[in-house]
Write a protein that holds these residues in place. Structure first.
Motif, mmCIF file in Angstrom:
data_model
loop_
_atom_site.group_PDB
_atom_site.id
_atom_site.type_symbol
_atom_site.label_atom_id
_atom_site.label_comp_id
_atom_site.label_asym_id
_atom_site.label_seq_id
_atom_site.Cartn_x
_atom_site.Cartn_y
_atom_site.Cartn_z
ATOM 1 N N ASN A 1 -98.541 -104.387 -60.146
ATOM 2 C CA ASN A 1 -97.622 -103.458 -59.473
ATOM 3 C C ASN A 1 -97.761 -104.020 -57.912
ATOM 4 O O ASN A 1 -98.606 -104.267 -57.632
ATOM 5 N N GLU A 2 -96.472 -103.850 -57.187
ATOM 6 C CA GLU A 2 -96.275 -104.341 -56.201
ATOM 7 C C GLU A 2 -95.886 -103.148 -55.120
ATOM 8 O O GLU A 2 -94.696 -102.852 -55.306
ATOM 9 N N GLN A 3 -96.634 -102.970 -54.157
ATOM 10 C CA GLN A 3 -96.056 -101.729 -53.444
ATOM 11 C C GLN A 3 -95.198 -102.309 -52.335
ATOM 12 O O GLN A 3 -95.316 -103.270 -51.742
ATOM 13 N N PHE B 1 -93.637 -98.515 -56.078
ATOM 14 C CA PHE B 1 -93.914 -99.918 -56.580
ATOM 15 C C PHE B 1 -92.816 -100.363 -57.280
ATOM 16 O O PHE B 1 -91.974 -99.865 -57.489
ATOM 17 N N ASN B 2 -92.705 -101.778 -57.346
ATOM 18 C CA ASN B 2 -92.126 -102.859 -58.335
ATOM 19 C C ASN B 2 -93.048 -103.184 -59.273
ATOM 20 O O ASN B 2 -94.435 -103.267 -58.922
ATOM 21 N N THR B 3 -92.682 -103.105 -60.724
ATOM 22 C CA THR B 3 -93.614 -103.777 -61.634
ATOM 23 C C THR B 3 -93.034 -105.100 -62.045
ATOM 24 O O THR B 3 -91.819 -105.286 -62.397
ATOM 25 N N PHE C 1 -87.767 -106.716 -52.654
ATOM 26 C CA PHE C 1 -88.195 -107.769 -53.259
ATOM 27 C C PHE C 1 -87.588 -108.847 -52.564
ATOM 28 O O PHE C 1 -87.992 -109.989 -52.200
ATOM 29 N N VAL C 2 -86.224 -108.917 -52.477
ATOM 30 C CA VAL C 2 -85.413 -109.808 -51.739
ATOM 31 C C VAL C 2 -85.493 -109.899 -50.103
ATOM 32 O O VAL C 2 -85.867 -111.081 -49.679
ATOM 33 N N GLU C 3 -85.985 -108.953 -49.687
ATOM 34 C CA GLU C 3 -86.416 -108.996 -48.183
ATOM 35 C C GLU C 3 -88.001 -109.514 -48.141
ATOM 36 O O GLU C 3 -88.269 -110.371 -47.130
ATOM 37 N N ASP C 4 -88.903 -109.318 -49.035
ATOM 38 C CA ASP C 4 -90.226 -109.522 -48.892
ATOM 39 C C ASP C 4 -90.549 -110.976 -49.310
ATOM 40 O O ASP C 4 -91.662 -111.396 -49.251
ATOM 41 N N HIS C 5 -89.671 -111.700 -50.261
ATOM 42 C CA HIS C 5 -89.979 -112.788 -50.866
ATOM 43 C C HIS C 5 -88.776 -113.902 -50.630
ATOM 44 O O HIS C 5 -88.383 -114.319 -51.616
ATOM 45 N N PRO C 6 -88.660 -114.213 -49.444
ATOM 46 C CA PRO C 6 -87.604 -114.963 -49.322
ATOM 47 C C PRO C 6 -87.887 -116.557 -49.664
ATOM 48 O O PRO C 6 -86.851 -117.223 -50.208
ATOM 49 N N GLU C 7 -89.164 -116.759 -49.743
ATOM 50 C CA GLU C 7 -89.555 -118.198 -50.394
ATOM 51 C C GLU C 7 -89.175 -118.311 -51.740
ATOM 52 O O GLU C 7 -89.187 -119.284 -52.405
ATOM 53 N N THR C 8 -88.904 -117.251 -52.620
ATOM 54 C CA THR C 8 -88.757 -117.095 -53.913
ATOM 55 C C THR C 8 -87.008 -117.527 -54.264
ATOM 56 O O THR C 8 -86.920 -118.022 -55.297
ATOM 57 N N LEU C 9 -86.249 -117.014 -53.327
ATOM 58 C CA LEU C 9 -85.153 -116.622 -53.527
ATOM 59 C C LEU C 9 -84.244 -118.221 -54.192
ATOM 60 O O LEU C 9 -83.425 -118.517 -54.999
ATOM 61 N N ASP C 10 -84.660 -119.168 -53.575
ATOM 62 C CA ASP C 10 -84.048 -120.453 -53.569
ATOM 63 C C ASP C 10 -84.438 -121.090 -54.951
ATOM 64 O O ASP C 10 -83.879 -122.142 -55.204
ATOM 65 N N LYS C 11 -85.481 -120.422 -55.483
ATOM 66 C CA LYS C 11 -86.127 -121.149 -56.670
ATOM 67 C C LYS C 11 -85.809 -120.393 -57.831
ATOM 68 O O LYS C 11 -86.486 -120.687 -58.997
ATOM 69 N N ILE C 12 -85.110 -119.588 -57.750
ATOM 70 C CA ILE C 12 -84.642 -118.772 -58.832
ATOM 71 C C ILE C 12 -83.454 -119.604 -59.547
ATOM 72 O O ILE C 12 -82.474 -119.240 -58.935
ATOM 73 N N GLN C 13 -83.546 -119.549 -60.810
ATOM 74 C CA GLN C 13 -82.657 -120.463 -61.694
ATOM 75 C C GLN C 13 -81.404 -119.607 -61.798
ATOM 76 O O GLN C 13 -80.244 -119.758 -61.309
#
Length: 519
Positions: A84-86, A280-282, A357-369
């Motif tokens: 879980n991520e607050q 949270f998100n799970t 999630f989009v706002e908190d994890h910008p480093e992930t967005l370009d790596k989502i297939q």
């Protein structure tokens, strides 16, 4: 020259054999996905545990937290990393009993419930006369009438001319009587709108004005145009309860009040504030082997409104994505890319969990297939849009071709389509340029009978269709993981249908991270 020819031929044969071997492995994995889904489905178990065991999942409620913790424990039982991520905080509230009895002019228990975040009745409940917002006489102001509400329950929703949905009229009535009913309904609606306009207050402000004037409570009825179905949203009162009554019982009280029979009810609606609660998100994750920093995402919102248990909005999406994770962990335990599922919080109040999630994890967005989202009922997947991604037809078309034809034969596609600006969590990712797609389901009377209603319960799930959705989604995820390279993100700017001019791509929006705390 002859030796070169033989070497080239050998190379061609080698590549051909390698390609054939890859196809055989692919076919074997897909067959294993189908077999596991058909012979060992966990959908009924997951649905029972989530919907019957935990119940509705209003953001900020104890049930929402139980659901987050349950999902993490379930993922870990399957050998999937869960967490879980607050991302924010919300006004905490817990529903209690709602018991409503008409005690005059005769006795009847009424069907209804508190709206979410409604204040409670006094301990043991309170009895009072039921009155209706009147049509004011010439020269009379709403302020002149307002003292009449003291110690009474006030009805503020439009009365309905008929409790039969339109499809029932179309089946049984004459064309003339159906037209007459619709005309009468329009007149009643217009007359009620006049009454409301005479108050000088909007629908959000009026309940607060009534409670400040001493009303015991506010009575609404938001009919969903289906037998026995009402929409259940949130209250605007701060000190007295707001309840929603069934169309039938609201109409009974309304007619009695309008005819001067002075109905009374005893309302015992209990709830409690629980202070500021973390929200949270799970996540569940199956780590990739060759490209672990690239992701194929599954998406469904975890929260619901709490007029019922949120079975089709969005319990079905949740159990579909959890089942996909279970199946893939069993038959495809070492994916090329990381498979990540997000079960989002507070979608119902504005896609807040996924936007966070989009706002908190910008480093992930370009790596989502790609991301696949499911959020609208129990029906089989029937529509798929390319969301404005120019090359989406090429790769989605190839992947869909691997799904058994009986599952995909009736799917309507729209490529490249236009980007979704809202509606569900995929839109949070589309706005950030991520190829994110809504797996949109066949209706099964979703908007009338289960979407945000008191009838959205386990018994409305059509598990055979949900199972087919899980098979299709699992195969799409597998194919996306195996795709040699990241797919194209080339976008087409949508066209404004009215002006014919280029519109704009949606932009990411920030979530509400402190929900209802300042209210």
């Amino acid at each position: 020259m002859k030796k070169y020819y033989i070497s080239t031929l050998a190379l061609i044969l080698c590549f051909g054999l390698q390609a054939k071997a890859q196809e055989e492995v692919q076919d074997e994995v897909i067959e294993s996905i189908i077999k596991e889904a058909e012979e060992n489905s966990q959908l009924r178990y997951l649905g029972h545990e989530l919907l019957d065991g935990i119940g509705p999942r209003l953001v900020g409620s104890p049930q929402m937290q139980k659901a987050h913790d349950w999902a993490v424990a379930q993922f870990e039982e399957w050998g999937i990393e869960g967490k879980n991520e607050q991302w924010g905080e919300w006004r905490g509230w817990e529903r209690g009993i709602t018991h409503i009895d008409m005690v005059e002019p005769w006795v009847r228990s009424l069907a209804g419930t508190q709206l979410a975040w409604s204040p409670p009745s006094p301990e043991g409940g309170a009895t009072g006369e039921v009155i209706v917002i009147p049509q004011l006489e010439e020269g009379q102001s709403f302020e002149d009438w307002l003292p009449n509400v003291e110690g009474k329950y006030v009805m503020i929703s439009t009365p309905q001319v008929t409790g039969r949905p339109d499809y029932n009229w179309e089946e049984w009535s004459t064309e003339e009587s159906f037209s007459q009913m619709k005309e009468e309904r329009g007149e009643v609606q217009a007359e009620w709108e006049l009454r409301m306009s005479q108050t000088g207050h909007g629908r959000r402000e009026l309940p607060v004005v009534l409670e400040e004037a001493g009303a015991l409570g506010v009575i609404t009825s938001y009919w969903s145009r289906g037998f026995g179905a009402n929409k259940i949203f949130s209250a605007y009162t701060k000190k007295v309860p707001t309840i929603d009554l069934s169309l039938e019982d609201y109409g009974l009280l309304f007619r009695l009040a309008e005819s001067g029979k002075k109905p009374k009810i005893h309302l015992n609606a209990q709830s409690r504030e629980t202070g500021v609660q973390p929200t949270f998100n799970t996540f569940g994750e199956i780590r990739g082997t060759e490209k672990p920093e690239e992701y194929v995402m599954l998406s469904a919102h975890f929260d619901s409104w709490d007029g019922a248990t949120g079975a089709t909005d969005n319990g079905t999406g949740v159990i579909t994505m959890m089942e996909v994770m279970r199946i893939l962990k069993k038959v495809y335990p070492n994916p090329k890319r990381t498979i990540l599922v997000g079960l989002w919080g507070s979608e119902e109040q504005g896609l807040n969990g996924s936007r966070a999630f989009v706002e908190d994890h910008p480093e992930t967005l370009d790596k989502i297939q790609v991301l696949f989202n499911q959020d609208n009922g129990t029906g089989r997947i029937a529509r798929l849009s390319g969301q404005g991604f120019v090359d989406s037809y090429e790769y989605l078309g190839r992947w869909l071709a691997e799904v058994p034809r009986p599952i995909t034969q009736d799917i309507e596609t729209n490529f490249p389509g236009n980007p979704g600006g809202g509606g569900s969590d995929y839109a949070s990712f589309v706005a950030a340029g991520v190829p994110a797609f809504s797996l949109s389901s066949l209706s099964w009377s979703y908007f009338n009978y289960t979407w945000h209603t008191n009838l959205d319960t386990y018994d409305k799930i059509v598990f055979e269709e949900v199972k087919n959705n899980a098979i299709m989604t699992a195969i799409l995820v597998y194919m996306a993981c195996e795709e040699p390279e990241l797919v194209s993100r080339k976008r087409r700017v949508p066209i404004n249908q009215r002006s014919g001019q280029p519109a704009y791509w949606p932009v990411p929006r920030s979530p509400n991270r402190k929900g209802m705390i300042d209210n």
